[in-house]
Design a protein around this motif. Structure first.
Motif, PDB file in Angstrom:
ATOM      1  N   GLY A  29       0.961  -1.196  -0.133  1.00  0.00           N
ATOM      2  CA  GLY A  29      -0.298  -0.065   0.161  1.00  0.00           C
ATOM      3  C   GLY A  29       0.821   1.361  -0.132  1.00  0.00           C
ATOM      4  O   GLY A  29       1.989   1.325  -0.523  1.00  0.00           O
ATOM      5  N   GLY A  30       0.252   2.290   0.686  1.00  0.00           N
ATOM      6  CA  GLY A  30       0.821   3.691   0.727  1.00  0.00           C
ATOM      7  C   GLY A  30       2.244   3.885   1.226  1.00  0.00           C
ATOM      8  O   GLY A  30       3.096   4.641   0.743  1.00  0.00           O
ATOM      9  N   ARG A  33       4.868   3.117  -1.547  1.00  0.00           N
ATOM     10  CA  ARG A  33       4.561   4.281  -2.393  1.00  0.00           C
ATOM     11  C   ARG A  33       5.440   5.429  -1.818  1.00  0.00           C
ATOM     12  O   ARG A  33       6.509   5.899  -2.557  1.00  0.00           O
ATOM     13  CB  ARG A  33       3.308   4.612  -2.643  1.00  0.00           C
ATOM     14  N   ASP A  43       2.005   5.265   7.730  1.00  0.00           N
ATOM     15  CA  ASP A  43       1.325   4.216   8.179  1.00  0.00           C
ATOM     16  C   ASP A  43       2.018   3.155   7.508  1.00  0.00           C
ATOM     17  O   ASP A  43       2.264   2.874   6.534  1.00  0.00           O
ATOM     18  CB  ASP A  43      -0.195   4.268   7.614  1.00  0.00           C
ATOM     19  N   ARG A 113      -6.386  -5.765  -6.227  1.00  0.00           N
ATOM     20  CA  ARG A 113      -7.759  -5.094  -5.597  1.00  0.00           C
ATOM     21  C   ARG A 113      -7.623  -3.548  -5.202  1.00  0.00           C
ATOM     22  O   ARG A 113      -8.244  -2.737  -4.879  1.00  0.00           O
ATOM     23  CB  ARG A 113      -8.216  -5.587  -4.472  1.00  0.00           C
ATOM     24  N   ARG A 114      -6.096  -3.129  -5.344  1.00  0.00           N
ATOM     25  CA  ARG A 114      -5.837  -1.789  -5.099  1.00  0.00           C
ATOM     26  C   ARG A 114      -6.202  -0.827  -6.130  1.00  0.00           C
ATOM     27  O   ARG A 114      -6.143  -1.317  -7.412  1.00  0.00           O
ATOM     28  CB  ARG A 114      -4.309  -1.573  -4.533  1.00  0.00           C
ATOM     29  N   ASP A 115      -6.338   0.448  -5.847  1.00  0.00           N
ATOM     30  CA  ASP A 115      -7.082   1.588  -6.854  1.00  0.00           C
ATOM     31  C   ASP A 115      -6.073   1.809  -7.767  1.00  0.00           C
ATOM     32  O   ASP A 115      -6.398   1.858  -9.018  1.00  0.00           O
ATOM     33  CB  ASP A 115      -7.500   2.605  -6.105  1.00  0.00           C
ATOM     34  N   ASN A 119      -0.097   2.433  -5.615  1.00  0.00           N
ATOM     35  CA  ASN A 119      -0.455   2.300  -4.706  1.00  0.00           C
ATOM     36  C   ASN A 119      -0.563   0.488  -4.374  1.00  0.00           C
ATOM     37  O   ASN A 119      -0.928  -0.220  -3.502  1.00  0.00           O
ATOM     38  CB  ASN A 119      -1.956   2.545  -4.097  1.00  0.00           C
ATOM     39  N   ASP A 163     -15.810   1.519  -6.619  1.00  0.00           N
ATOM     40  CA  ASP A 163     -15.881   2.364  -5.542  1.00  0.00           C
ATOM     41  C   ASP A 163     -15.632   3.734  -5.671  1.00  0.00           C
ATOM     42  O   ASP A 163     -14.810   4.029  -6.058  1.00  0.00           O
ATOM     43  CB  ASP A 163     -14.788   1.832  -4.470  1.00  0.00           C
ATOM     44  N   ARG A 166     -12.923   6.581  -5.047  1.00  0.00           N
ATOM     45  CA  ARG A 166     -11.516   6.397  -5.551  1.00  0.00           C
ATOM     46  C   ARG A 166     -11.299   7.739  -6.500  1.00  0.00           C
ATOM     47  O   ARG A 166     -10.492   8.020  -6.696  1.00  0.00           O
ATOM     48  CB  ARG A 166     -11.565   5.102  -6.637  1.00  0.00           C
ATOM     49  N   ARG A 169      -9.894  10.161  -4.190  1.00  0.00           N
ATOM     50  CA  ARG A 169      -8.659   9.476  -3.961  1.00  0.00           C
ATOM     51  C   ARG A 169      -7.710  10.056  -5.144  1.00  0.00           C
ATOM     52  O   ARG A 169      -6.592  10.745  -4.829  1.00  0.00           O
ATOM     53  CB  ARG A 169      -8.549   8.090  -3.543  1.00  0.00           C
ATOM     54  N   GLN A 172      -6.949  13.784  -4.494  1.00  0.00           N
ATOM     55  CA  GLN A 172      -6.219  14.131  -3.561  1.00  0.00           C
ATOM     56  C   GLN A 172      -4.619  13.740  -3.797  1.00  0.00           C
ATOM     57  O   GLN A 172      -3.693  14.301  -3.573  1.00  0.00           O
ATOM     58  CB  GLN A 172      -6.472  13.764  -2.043  1.00  0.00           C
ATOM     59  N   PHE A 173      -4.583  12.460  -4.396  1.00  0.00           N
ATOM     60  CA  PHE A 173      -3.358  11.895  -4.892  1.00  0.00           C
ATOM     61  C   PHE A 173      -2.731  12.864  -5.900  1.00  0.00           C
ATOM     62  O   PHE A 173      -1.582  13.137  -5.706  1.00  0.00           O
ATOM     63  CB  PHE A 173      -3.171  10.509  -5.179  1.00  0.00           C
ATOM     64  N   ARG A 176      -1.404  15.901  -4.252  1.00  0.00           N
ATOM     65  CA  ARG A 176      -0.355  15.856  -2.961  1.00  0.00           C
ATOM     66  C   ARG A 176       0.978  15.518  -3.875  1.00  0.00           C
ATOM     67  O   ARG A 176       2.018  16.044  -3.372  1.00  0.00           O
ATOM     68  CB  ARG A 176      -0.683  14.600  -2.509  1.00  0.00           C
ATOM     69  N   LYS A 214      -7.323  15.181   3.337  1.00  0.00           N
ATOM     70  CA  LYS A 214      -5.855  14.822   2.870  1.00  0.00           C
ATOM     71  C   LYS A 214      -5.456  15.763   1.868  1.00  0.00           C
ATOM     72  O   LYS A 214      -4.337  16.288   1.831  1.00  0.00           O
ATOM     73  CB  LYS A 214      -5.897  13.297   2.563  1.00  0.00           C
TER      74      LYS A 214
HETATM   75  P1  ATP Z   1      -2.424   8.191   2.796  1.00  0.00           P
HETATM   76  O1  ATP Z   1      -0.775   8.411   2.669  1.00  0.00           O
HETATM   77  O2  ATP Z   1      -3.185   8.976   2.103  1.00  0.00           O
HETATM   78  O3  ATP Z   1      -2.790   7.497   3.926  1.00  0.00           O
HETATM   79  P2  ATP Z   1      -2.486   5.607   1.550  1.00  0.00           P
HETATM   80  O4  ATP Z   1      -2.433   5.024   0.121  1.00  0.00           O
HETATM   81  O5  ATP Z   1      -1.677   4.693   2.621  1.00  0.00           O
HETATM   82  O6  ATP Z   1      -2.140   6.982   1.504  1.00  0.00           O
HETATM   83  P3  ATP Z   1      -4.965   4.556   2.849  1.00  0.00           P
HETATM   84  O7  ATP Z   1      -6.393   5.018   2.824  1.00  0.00           O
HETATM   85  O8  ATP Z   1      -4.401   4.250   4.292  1.00  0.00           O
HETATM   86  O9  ATP Z   1      -4.059   5.495   1.869  1.00  0.00           O
HETATM   87  O10 ATP Z   1      -5.074   3.111   1.880  1.00  0.00           O
HETATM   88  C1  ATP Z   1      -4.075   1.978   1.989  1.00  0.00           C
HETATM   89  C2  ATP Z   1      -3.990   1.357   0.801  1.00  0.00           C
HETATM   90  O11 ATP Z   1      -5.130   0.689   0.756  1.00  0.00           O
HETATM   91  C3  ATP Z   1      -3.780   2.217  -0.487  1.00  0.00           C
HETATM   92  O12 ATP Z   1      -2.354   2.467  -0.755  1.00  0.00           O
HETATM   93  C4  ATP Z   1      -4.572   1.486  -1.584  1.00  0.00           C
HETATM   94  O13 ATP Z   1      -3.542   0.461  -1.853  1.00  0.00           O
HETATM   95  C5  ATP Z   1      -5.537   0.807  -0.765  1.00  0.00           C
HETATM   96  N1  ATP Z   1      -6.792   1.279  -0.887  1.00  0.00           N
HETATM   97  C6  ATP Z   1      -7.162   2.186   0.084  1.00  0.00           C
HETATM   98  N2  ATP Z   1      -8.548   2.570  -0.193  1.00  0.00           N
HETATM   99  C7  ATP Z   1      -8.659   2.023  -1.671  1.00  0.00           C
HETATM  100  C8  ATP Z   1      -9.862   2.193  -2.255  1.00  0.00           C
HETATM  101  N3  ATP Z   1     -11.051   2.960  -1.897  1.00  0.00           N
HETATM  102  N4  ATP Z   1      -9.904   1.249  -3.471  1.00  0.00           N
HETATM  103  C9  ATP Z   1      -8.877   0.513  -3.651  1.00  0.00           C
HETATM  104  N5  ATP Z   1      -7.666   0.595  -3.053  1.00  0.00           N
HETATM  105  C10 ATP Z   1      -7.754   1.226  -1.606  1.00  0.00           C
END
Ligand code: ATP
Length: 485
Positions: A29-30, A33, A43, A113-115, A119, A163, A166, A169, A172-173, A176, A214
Motif C-alpha cells: 500500500g501507501g 509508495r 502508516d 484490488r488496489r486502486d 499504491n 468504489d 476512488r 482519492r 487528492q493524490f 499531493r 488529505k
Molecule cells: P495516505 O498516505 O493518504 O494514507 P494510503 O495509500 O496509505 O495513503 P490508505 O487510505 O491508508 O491510503 O490506504 C492504504 C492502501 O489501501 C492504499 O495504498 C491502497 O492500496 C488501498 N486502498 C485504500 N482505499 C482504497 C480504495 N477505495 N480502493 C482500492 N484500494 C484502496
C-alpha cells in the motif's frame, strides 16, 4: 526514511515468527509508495500471506494485546505498535463483489484490488530484512514507472469504478504528488457514479471528508484537485458552489488574479503552502485545516451578490448559507461547520476595522461575536491569506517568465499585507483578545447582596459588560456603582 527503517527493524522478531510458521510478510500500500517517493512513511501496512488469521493472531499476541480493527476484513493491531496487520483479500469483480480473505492467493492477485498502480506495489519482507529494500519491490502493474513519469493509472478499469470514493482519492493524490491521471483514468472519473455500485447508496460523507482533508492538508497545491474536477467536468455535480464561482468577475484593482474561482484557488494554495506553522501562526494541523476550509468557502456568496459595477456587497453574509450547504455534504461535524461559517461571515471585518481606524471597543465586540467557535487570531490569518491570494497569473509563473519588476511589485504588496496583519495582531494582543473575548469583570456573586439571581440580575450584568466593553471600565466597584445607579 531512517525512522521508517528503524521501525521496520524493530518489527523483525514478529516477521521472523511469521516466516518460521511458513508465512510471508509483505509491506504493501501507501507505505511502499511513500518509501519510493522518499516521503515520510506514516502508516505501515503489512499483509501476511500463507498463514491463517488464527495463526497470525497467535503470533501477534506474543508481542502485546491484539485487537481486530476490521474483523470482516481481518485487520489486526497490537496495542502500542502503529502497524496494520492484515491477510490478503480477493475481491471478485461483478455486480455484487464479495470480499474474501484468502491467504493463498498470489501477491499479484492480492495487489490487484488496489486502486492505483502507485499504491499496488509490495516488498517481500522475508527476503529483504537485511538487504536493500529498493531492489526488491514487487511491482506487477508498473507503479514504479508511473511514479517516475508522475502518472496516476488505475490498476484495473472495471474494478476501479466499483468504489466511487476512488474519484476523491485520485483528486487528492494528484494534488499531493503533483501527478497527472492518464487519459483512461480521466475517462473513468468523468463517468464514475457517486453511488455505490452494489448498494446504490451515496458514498458516505465521512469517507469523502477523509480524502478532502488529505487534499487540503497534505498537498501544497490543493487547487490542482479542484482544477482537475473542473477539467474532467465533475466540479459542477460534486461542488456546484465552487463551480458557480467560475466566471464571476471582480474589480481588477483589487483582484488582478481574475475571477472568484481563481482567487479562491489561490487562497487555498497560499494557506496550504505558506509555512505558517513555522511562522508560529497555525497552532496545529486542525487549525490549519479549519483555515484552508474557510478560505475555500469565504467568497461563496459572490455569485449572487456581484452587481454590474462588480462590487459584491453582503457576500460574506450570503456566503454563510452557501458554505453550509457545501460543508454539510462532506461532514457531520457541526462545530467545524459553525467555525467555518463564523470565519466566512466576518472575513471582511479586520480590514474594515483597520481602515476605519476603529476604536478598541469595536475589536472587542468582534471577538465576542466570534465566540465560542473561533478567535481573532484565526480571523486575522484568514484575512491575511484572502489578500495574499491575488496574484496575476504572470506572477505565479514568475520562475519561468522572470518578469522581475512584476514579481518585485508583488513582493512589496505581500509585505504590505503582512504588515497590516501584524498591526491587527498586535492590536488584539494588546487588548488580550487574541484567542478569546474579554471576560466580564462584574459577576453575579459580586452583586448577590443587592440583587437575587434571576432575570433582573441578568439584565444588570449585561449592562455592566456593555459598559466594560464600550467604555473600557474594568474596575469592579466602578462598574457596580454605574449599574446600580
Ligand atoms: P495516505 O498516505 O493518504 O494514507 P494510503 O495509500 O496509505 O495513503 P490508505 O487510505 O491508508 O491510503 O490506504 C492504504 C492502501 O489501501 C492504499 O495504498 C491502497 O492500496 C488501498 N486502498 C485504500 N482505499 C482504497 C480504495 N477505495 N480502493 C482500492 N484500494 C484502496
Amino acid at each position: 526514511m531512517k525512522d521508517f527503517l528503524k521501525k521496520i527493524n524493530k518489527l523483525k522478531p514478529i516477521f521472523l515468527d511469521i516466516i518460521n510458521l511458513g508465512g510471508i510478510p509483505y509491506l504493501v500500500g501507501g507505505s511502499v509508495r511513500d518509501f519510493v517517493l522518499a516521503k515520510d512513511v506514516k502508516d505501515i501496512d503489512i499483509e501476511i500471506h500463507k498463514i491463517s488469521l488464527k495463526e497470525l493472531e497467535g503470533i501477534l499476541k506474543k508481542f502485546g494485546h491484539v485487537r481486530f480493527v476490521g474483523k470482516k476484513f481481518g485487520v489486526l493491531r497490537i496495542d502500542g505498535i502503529d502497524v496494520d496487520w492484515s491477510l490478503p483479500r480477493r475481491d471478485s469483480i461483478g455486480r455484487k463483489p464479495k470480499v474474501k480473505i484468502d491467504p493463498n492467493i498470489s501477491i499479484k492477485d492480492a495487489l490487484h484490488r488496489r486502486d492505483l498502480t502507485i499504491n499496488a506495489m509490495a516488498i517481500d519482507l522475508s527476503k529483504v530484512l537485511d538487504k536493500d529494500f529498493k531492489k526488491n519491490i514487487i511491482d506487477p502493474f508498473g507503479g514504479l514507472k508511473d511514479i517516475k513519469d508522475k502518472k496516476l493509472r488505475a490498476v484495473d478499469k472495471s474494478f476501479f469504478i466499483q468504489d466511487p470514493l476512488r474519484l476523491f482519492r485520485v483528486m487528492q493524490f494528484l494534488a499531493r504528488f503533483e501527478m497527472q491521471p492518464d487519459r483512461v483514468l480521466d475517462n473513468i472519473c468523468k463517468k464514475i457514479s457517486l453511488k455505490d455500485s452494489v448498494t446504490g447508496k451515496k458514498i458516505s460523507r465521512e469517507r469523502i471528508f477523509d480524502e478532502i482533508k488529505k487534499l487540503l492538508l497534505k498537498s501544497k497545491k490543493p487547487s490542482l484537485g479542484f482544477g482537475w474536477l473542473r477539467k474532467i467536468g465533475r466540479l459542477k455535480d460534486i461542488f456546484p458552489e465552487l463551480y458557480d464561482l467560475i466566471g464571476v468577475k471582480q474589480k481588477k484593482i483589487y483582484h488582478p488574479e481574475g475571477d472568484v474561482f481563481e482567487h479562491t484557488m489561490q487562497t487555498i494554495d497560499v494557506a496550504a503552502s505558506l509555512d505558517l506553522v513555522n511562522l508560529d501562526l497555525y497552532k496545529d494541523e486542525n487549525e490549519k485545516f479549519l483555515i484552508i476550509l474557510s478560505l475555500l468557502c469565504h467568497d461563496l456568496g459572490k455569485p449572487e451578490t456581484t452587481d454590474e459595477s462588480l462590487s459584491a456587497k453582503g457576500h460574506e453574509k450570503l456566503g454563510v448559507a452557501v458554505a453550509k450547504k457545501l460543508l454539510k455534504r462532506i461532514t457531520r461535524d457541526k462545530i467545524l461547520i459553525a467555525s467555518v461559517c463564523k470565519l466566512v461571515l466576518y472575513h471582511m471585518r479586520p480590514v474594515q476595522l483597520l481602515e476605519g481606524k476603529a476604536k478598541s471597543s469595536a475589536y472587542k465586540r468582534l471577538a465576542i461575536k466570534l465566540e465560542p467557535q473561533v478567535n481573532m487570531r484565526q480571523l486575522g490569518i484568514v484575512t491575511l491569506i484572502d489578500k495574499l491570494g491575488r496574484k496575476p497569473k504572470a506572477v505565479i509563473k514568475e520562475e519561468t517568465i522572470k518578469r522581475k519588476q512584476e514579481v518585485l511589485n508583488n513582493r512589496l504588496v505581500d509585505k504590505k499585507y503582512f504588515r497590516e496583519f501584524e498591526i491587527f495582531l498586535s492590536k488584539v494582543k494588546n487588548l488580550k483578545i487574541e484567542s478569546g473575548s474579554e471576560k466580564p469583570v462584574l459577576l453575579g456573586r459580586d452583586i448577590l447582596d443587592l440583587v437575587k439571581p434571576g432575570p433582573q440580575m441578568g439584565e444588570i450584568l449585561k449592562l455592566a459588560y456593555k459598559i466594560q466593553i464600550e467604555e473600557g471600565v474594568k474596575d469592579k466597584e466602578a462598574l457596580k456603582k454605574r449599574v446600580l445607579r
